[in-house]
Each structure stands twice: as structure tokens, then as C-alpha cells.
Design a protein around this motif. Structure first.
Motif, mmCIF file in Angstrom:
data_model
loop_
_atom_site.group_PDB
_atom_site.id
_atom_site.type_symbol
_atom_site.label_atom_id
_atom_site.label_comp_id
_atom_site.label_asym_id
_atom_site.label_seq_id
_atom_site.Cartn_x
_atom_site.Cartn_y
_atom_site.Cartn_z
ATOM 1 N N ARG A 81 180.194 105.869 57.011
ATOM 2 C CA ARG A 81 180.353 105.528 57.894
ATOM 3 C C ARG A 81 178.869 106.348 58.981
ATOM 4 N NH1 ARG A 81 185.060 109.672 59.937
ATOM 5 N NH2 ARG A 81 183.864 109.531 62.253
ATOM 6 N N SER A 82 177.860 106.477 58.357
ATOM 7 C CA SER A 82 176.805 107.150 58.492
ATOM 8 C C SER A 82 176.079 105.499 58.156
ATOM 9 C CB SER A 82 175.794 108.242 57.994
ATOM 10 O OG SER A 82 176.506 108.797 57.283
ATOM 11 N N VAL A 83 175.467 105.882 56.867
ATOM 12 C CA VAL A 83 174.721 104.838 55.674
ATOM 13 C C VAL A 83 175.324 103.882 56.287
ATOM 14 C CG1 VAL A 83 173.446 104.435 53.336
ATOM 15 C CG2 VAL A 83 174.217 106.932 54.197
ATOM 16 N N GLY A 84 176.454 103.747 56.544
ATOM 17 C CA GLY A 84 176.941 102.026 56.571
ATOM 18 C C GLY A 84 177.311 101.011 55.214
ATOM 19 N N GLU A 85 179.442 101.137 55.775
ATOM 20 C CA GLU A 85 179.702 100.515 54.567
ATOM 21 C C GLU A 85 179.112 98.877 53.822
ATOM 22 O OE1 GLU A 85 183.439 100.526 53.208
ATOM 23 O OE2 GLU A 85 183.541 101.502 55.178
ATOM 24 N N GLU A 86 178.382 98.486 55.080
ATOM 25 C CA GLU A 86 177.641 97.366 53.793
ATOM 26 C C GLU A 86 176.343 97.041 53.477
ATOM 27 O OE1 GLU A 86 179.286 94.092 54.376
ATOM 28 O OE2 GLU A 86 180.894 94.935 55.016
ATOM 29 N N THR A 87 176.126 98.432 53.321
ATOM 30 C CA THR A 87 174.650 98.429 52.817
ATOM 31 C C THR A 87 174.333 99.052 51.436
ATOM 32 O OG1 THR A 87 174.981 100.886 52.849
ATOM 33 C CG2 THR A 87 173.928 100.061 54.569
ATOM 34 N N ASP A 88 173.839 98.500 50.304
ATOM 35 C CA ASP A 88 174.579 98.350 48.901
ATOM 36 C C ASP A 88 174.154 99.621 48.668
ATOM 37 O OD1 ASP A 88 173.470 95.543 48.773
ATOM 38 O OD2 ASP A 88 171.474 95.980 47.581
ATOM 39 N N VAL A 100 175.831 101.354 49.524
ATOM 40 C CA VAL A 100 177.077 102.674 50.196
ATOM 41 C C VAL A 100 178.448 101.687 49.429
ATOM 42 C CG1 VAL A 100 179.298 102.606 52.057
ATOM 43 C CG2 VAL A 100 177.548 103.855 51.701
ATOM 44 N N SER A 101 178.368 100.370 49.332
ATOM 45 C CA SER A 101 179.123 99.158 48.586
ATOM 46 C C SER A 101 179.062 99.485 47.296
ATOM 47 C CB SER A 101 178.517 98.114 49.156
ATOM 48 O OG SER A 101 177.321 97.408 48.977
ATOM 49 N N LYS A 102 178.044 99.654 46.583
ATOM 50 C CA LYS A 102 177.636 99.248 45.159
ATOM 51 C C LYS A 102 176.838 100.331 44.220
ATOM 52 C CE LYS A 102 174.634 95.641 45.491
ATOM 53 N NZ LYS A 102 174.146 94.319 45.490
ATOM 54 N N GLU A 103 176.338 101.485 44.852
ATOM 55 C CA GLU A 103 175.379 102.527 44.242
ATOM 56 C C GLU A 103 176.272 103.836 44.374
ATOM 57 O OE1 GLU A 103 171.828 101.414 46.201
ATOM 58 O OE2 GLU A 103 171.601 99.588 45.401
ATOM 59 N N MET A 104 177.182 103.636 44.330
ATOM 60 C CA MET A 104 177.630 105.412 45.089
ATOM 61 C C MET A 104 178.469 106.301 43.765
ATOM 62 S SD MET A 104 178.421 106.216 48.627
ATOM 63 C CE MET A 104 179.862 105.758 49.034
ATOM 64 N N PHE A 105 178.143 107.277 43.214
ATOM 65 C CA PHE A 105 178.890 108.212 42.439
ATOM 66 C C PHE A 105 180.383 108.233 43.064
ATOM 67 C CE2 PHE A 105 175.053 108.052 39.938
ATOM 68 C CZ PHE A 105 175.195 107.764 38.723
ATOM 69 N N THR A 106 181.101 107.460 42.951
ATOM 70 C CA THR A 106 182.416 108.271 43.320
ATOM 71 C C THR A 106 183.535 108.804 43.039
ATOM 72 O OG1 THR A 106 181.506 106.674 46.215
ATOM 73 C CG2 THR A 106 184.117 107.636 45.515
ATOM 74 N N PHE A 140 171.841 111.120 44.620
ATOM 75 C CA PHE A 140 172.298 110.601 43.281
ATOM 76 C C PHE A 140 172.660 108.781 43.800
ATOM 77 C CE2 PHE A 140 173.163 114.980 43.215
ATOM 78 C CZ PHE A 140 173.302 114.832 42.160
ATOM 79 N N ARG A 141 172.079 107.868 43.129
ATOM 80 C CA ARG A 141 172.670 106.591 43.449
ATOM 81 C C ARG A 141 172.716 106.010 42.174
ATOM 82 N NH1 ARG A 141 168.084 104.638 48.121
ATOM 83 N NH2 ARG A 141 168.739 106.869 49.250
ATOM 84 N N ARG A 142 173.244 105.057 42.045
ATOM 85 C CA ARG A 142 173.909 104.190 40.801
ATOM 86 C C ARG A 142 173.575 102.754 40.831
ATOM 87 N NH1 ARG A 142 176.569 101.864 37.667
ATOM 88 N NH2 ARG A 142 177.760 102.017 35.850
ATOM 89 N N GLU A 143 172.557 102.952 40.675
ATOM 90 C CA GLU A 143 170.954 102.057 40.636
ATOM 91 C C GLU A 143 170.889 101.427 39.129
ATOM 92 O OE1 GLU A 143 168.519 101.024 43.797
ATOM 93 O OE2 GLU A 143 167.968 103.187 43.394
ATOM 94 N N ARG A 144 170.150 99.955 38.846
ATOM 95 C CA ARG A 144 169.399 99.922 37.446
ATOM 96 C C ARG A 144 167.713 101.565 37.684
ATOM 97 N NH1 ARG A 144 170.029 96.153 33.308
ATOM 98 N NH2 ARG A 144 168.084 95.684 32.253
#
Length: 461
Positions: free
Chosen positions: A67-74, A76-82, A132-136
Motif C-alpha cells: 500500500r505504501s511503496v507501491g504494488e507496481e514497484t520492483d 514490491v512486485s518481485k524483491e520482497m521476502f514474503t 531486506f530485498r531479494r535482488e541480485r
RNA sequence: GCGGCUAUAGUUCAGUGGCAGAACGCCGCUCUGUGGCAGCGGAUGUCGUGGGUUCGAACCCCACUAGCCGCCCCA
């Protein structure tokens, strides 16, 4: 080479070793002093501006970030440890949890949850902690990384919307970097307008992009669709002409936003903080409004040259269901700050060596313990530990050897670790004395236990 | 997520199909209550992991893992 493999049954099977997971790392004692210095300097500087520390959880409800960072941002859309936390009862639903990819959302959540707005006063909060971000992984980019951040937030009546706050925050960052000795930092800032300004600009941008989109690189074609703002800070050479012809956000700012930005710049001028207005600086997080900024640096980071970033988020509290609470904040990439400082320290040491001075040995000396206590045989171990206890209680830094060590080893170790060696043999214990040798001077003295502290303080080195 | 490079002793690295190496560091001795210097000696190790080619692989091939560099994105 014949290793006795006959009794292979007795040999323990080699176990696979466990390593730190991808993108995480250990900070060993030769590293941590610099980290502590960076952090304690931050605490000291921020305190001078009236900031208090806040500690929020390392994981939160997943929807806080979408809701804050944004659903469409990288992010939230692919870099979170969830992960799904399992339901503890049939009546309970599993909850989606996420390791925080940034801390502003959590701080604002806490602001709302604890009704800090009801106090009526401006909240100045800072935090230091892992994200934490699941980036390369890459230089200056880790999956667990540290941020030092601060937020200024409060009801409008607390002055949270004042351009003075923007300028104060930027001036504080400049002071912090200067105090740490960071060389060559560069502040770039821009205004992305308020929510309405941004909406109007986005519409105009989409219109302008529609006819030219086909001619741009695939990345920019995708951005034009998902997040047109980000096309603006594309570095793609081929597309620069098209990008330069796109509408400028500055032309879409409301009078109020324009005036706000002008006042921020005026205050920075008054404080003598150098800056560069970058009309194409757009930040990726959805919640940013009006002032956005980043500090970059050229040493040590490679292409990850952004040291910190931040901006205003006047609507964030409401996005999270809270009261109107304008705010502004930043997050420093602590890992990147450390890399920068290390690179600059190395550079300085190289220069100093060429100039003939000897910084390195001074640093080493500063780190040495006051004394190394060497019991000459196991019979003096207990007495050695007792002596160490007494001296440590007086605030001295002490290491204790072991009676089984040969004297040579004791001296070698002591010389590496400490400024003095204290020999404790049968004679010394019997006569309540200690033999103290000072490495810097080579002088040695038999000193009564009672006089030890006094004498030690008079010995130089 | 995509591309390139890399992975050998504690560390930095050499070794390009035929006995696993150097420097530094570590341990021991010369020197059993006086180190630093020097000399002599020693241990360094699943050559990232797994598979393949070959009489023979650290070396060639494939996959995986990790790191670095770049892209993307961001702090």
C-alpha cells in the motif's frame, strides 16, 4: 601420502559446510569499529536536531508495503521476502508477512498506531537497522543491507509541511557527511509536485509517450506502460532525444508546490549547502510527493553511486488509513556509506605513504590493549586472572595468556596485542609484584601490586 | 530476472593435460624467566560442488552454487 583410511568406518563423514546465504555477510571485528563510528556519529548529529530513535519490527504485514511503496514497484512486485504465517486456529486466517524492504512504511505505521499525531507536536524520528530485498547481489547492494534513516512527520499544525523542514533535513545530511569526512558528495534534488500535480503530469506524459513509444528501447517501452515517470531518468543513450522532448514536471507544478520548492532552495542557499536541481530526478517509491532528493558520491561504489535518497510523503499516512500527516524523510545506505569511507581512507593512506607519513601505525597503536598478562606457568593462571580482574575494574584493557605458553610465544602475542607485558611468575606472586615491560621503550621494571596502576599511568606508550 | 568474468593453503595469488606451489601469516627449534632481527625445520589443501571426456584433469566440457562487474532496479 598415506592417510590412514583403513578404518574408514571410524572416520566421520565430511559434512557439507553451511555458508552465509546469498547476499548476506558477516561483519568481523576488524570491520565493526567503522560501522560503530558511522552509527554513533549519526546518533550524535541527529540528536542535535532533536531526533529520537524509533525501533520498529523487522517484519510487517505484507500489505503495509504494497500500500505504501507501491504494488507496481520492483521492490514490491518481485524483491520482497514474503511468507505465509500459518494460522494457529481453524478460525484464524494465515497472515502474509514480509521482511521490511525499507523502514519509512513501518515508522509511519507506528506513528498512526500510537496516535503520535494526537500529541500535536512534530515527530522527529530516526532508525538504524537491516532491510531486506531479494535482488541480485552486487557491489554496494546486498539482500540484507543496513539503512540509517530519519523521518519528520506530524499534523499540519505542527509545521510538518514547512519547506524549512525539507531544508533542515538536507542541511543535517550535509553536516553528517561532512562530520564523517565524506569527500565529494553531491546533492541532487527536484520537486515531483503534490498528488494532483503528479496525476496531471502522468496523464500528459502518457499522451506524449504514446506516439513515440515504439521508437524507444524495450525497457523504456515497458516503463511507459507501467511507470511513465521512470522513463525520465533512463540513461539509455538512444532515447535521450525523445526523453528531452517530453513534458517537464516543473511545468505541471501547482503554484503552492512551486513556491514550496523555491523556499527549500532559498533556505539551502542561506545555509550554504551546495545542491543541483535535477528536473529528471524521479524516485521509484509511490508515496513520494514534492521534494525528492539523493546524495551521490564518486568514490568506492561503482555504478551504485547513490549514497542515500529520500523525499516528502505528504499523503503516506492517509494511504495507510491514518490521519493527514505530511512528512519528509531519507534513508542512507549504510553499506554504501561504509564502502565510500573505506575507499577514501585507503586513498588517504596511499597519499600519506607517498608523503612519507605513517598513519597506519598510529591507527594500530590506538587499537592496542593496555597490557598482556603472562603467567609463567600454570601455577600462576589463577593469580593472572585475578590481576586482570582488578585492572579491568579500573578501566584498563587487558588480555591474559596461559601458563602453558612458552615465554617466547607470550612475548610475540603480547607485542601484537598490547603496549605492555606483565610477567607473573612464582617470584612475583610470592612478593606481590608484577614485572612490567614496555614494548615501545624496552624498559622493564618490577612493580609492587599496590603501585601498579599509578606507575602504569606514568609510563608513556 | 538477463549478460560477462572469476572460484587453488588462514590471506594474496602462481600453476593451461603428467608428483599441489610461492609470498605473507601460523607452529616448532636454535633460545626451558625476556619477544621483535636472523637461521633452520614443519603443517598448510575435498584445487567451490556434482557430473563428463581422458591411460591420466586444478587445467578441457556440462550443470549447479557463490563472488565480482555490468543491465534492470534501488539505499
Amino acid at each position: 601420502m598415506s592417510s590412514s583410511n583403513q578404518e574408514g568406518a571410524a572416520k566421520t563423514q565430511p559434512r557439507p559446510t553451511i555458508k552465509a546465504v546469498r547476499g548476506t555477510r558477516d561483519l568481523l571485528p576488524d570491520q565493526t569499529p567503522l560501522w560503530n563510528h558511522v552509527e554513533s556519529t549519526a546518533r550524535a548529529v541527529f540528536a542535535r536536531y532533536g531526533f529520537g530513535e524509533i525501533r520498529t519490527p523487522i517484519f510487517e504485514d505484507t500489505s503495509l508495503f504494497s500500500r505504501s511503496v507501491g504494488e507496481e514497484t520492483d521492490i514490491v512486485s518481485k524483491e520482497m521476502f514474503t511468507w505465509e504465517d500459518r494460522a494457529r486456529a481453524a478460525s484464524e486466517k494465515a497472515q502474509s508477512l514480509t521482511l521490511r524492504p525499507e523502514s519509512t512504511a513501518g515508522v509511519v505505521r507506528a506513528y498512526i498506531e500510537h496516535k503520535l499525531g494526537e500529541t500535536g507536536s512534530l515527530q522527529k524520528l530516526y532508525y538504524i537497522g537491516p532491510q531486506f530485498r531479494r535482488e541480485r547481489p552486487q557491489r554496494g547492494r546486498y539482500r540484507q543491507f543496513w539503512q540509517i534513516g530519519a523521518e519528520v512527520i506530524g499534523p499540519q499544525t505542527s509545521g510538518s509541511e514547512s519547506p524549512l523542514r525539507d531544508a533542515e533535513l538536507l542541511e543535517m545530511l550535509a553536516s553528517y557527511l561532512d562530520e564523517l569526512g565524506v569527500k565529494g558528495w553531491r546533492l541532487e534534488l527536484n520537486s515531483v509536485g503534490n498528488a494532483e500535480d503528479r496525476t496531471r503530469f502522468n496523464v500528459a506524459l502518457r499522451e506524449a509517450l504514446a506516439p513515440v513509444r515504439e521508437r524507444m528501447c524495450p525497457d523504456n517501452q515497458r516503463r511507459a506502460e507501467t511507470n511513465p515517470l521512470r522513463v525520465l531518468d533512463s540513461k539509455e543513450e538512444q532515447d535521450q532525444d525523445i526523453i528531452n522532448a517530453l513534458p517537464k514536471i516543473a511545468d505541471f507544478l501547482s503554484d503552492a508546490s512551486r513556491e514550496h520548492f523555491a523556499q527549500v532552495l532559498a533556505a539551502l542557499d542561506a545555509c550554504g549547502v551546495p545542491y543541483h536541481v535535477n528536473p529528471r530526478l524521479v524516485r521509484g517509491l509511490d508515496y513520494y510527493t514534492r521534494t525528492t532528493f539523493e546524495f551521490t558520491v564518486t568514490t568506492g561504489l561503482g555504478t551504485q553511486n547513490a549514497l542515500l535518497g529520500g523525499g516528502r510523503y505528504d499523503g503516506l499516512s492517509e494511504m495507510l488509513g491514518g490521519p493527514k500527516a505530511p512528512g519528509i524523510g531519507f534513508a542512507i545506505g549504510e553499506d554504501r556509506l561504509i564502502l565510500t569511507l573505506q575507499a577514501q581512507i585507503e586513498e588517504a593512506e596511499r597519499d600519506a605513504k607517498q608523503a612519507g607519513s605513517d598513519i597506519e601505525s598510529q591507527v594500530e597503536k590506538a587499537r592496542k590493549l593496555d597490557a598482556y598478562i603472562a603467567p609463567l606457568s600454570a601455577g600462576q593462571n589463577a593469580a593472572a586472572l585475578k590481576l586482570a580482574r582488578d585492572l579491568r575494574k579500573e578501566g584498563l584493557t587487558i588480555e591474559v595468556g596461559d601458563g602453558s605458553f612458552k615465554l617466547r610465544k607470550s612475548f610475540d602475542t603480547a607485542d601484537k596485542l598490547a603496549r605492555h607485558i606483565m610477567l607473573l611468575g612464582e617470584d612475583e606472586v610470592a612478593s606481590h609484584t608484577v614485572t612490567v615491560k614496555t614494548f615501545a621503550t624496552g624498559t622493564q621494571e618490577r612493580i609492587p601490586r599496590e603501585a601498579l596502576l599509578k606507575v602504569l599511568r606514568m609510563i608513556p606508550g
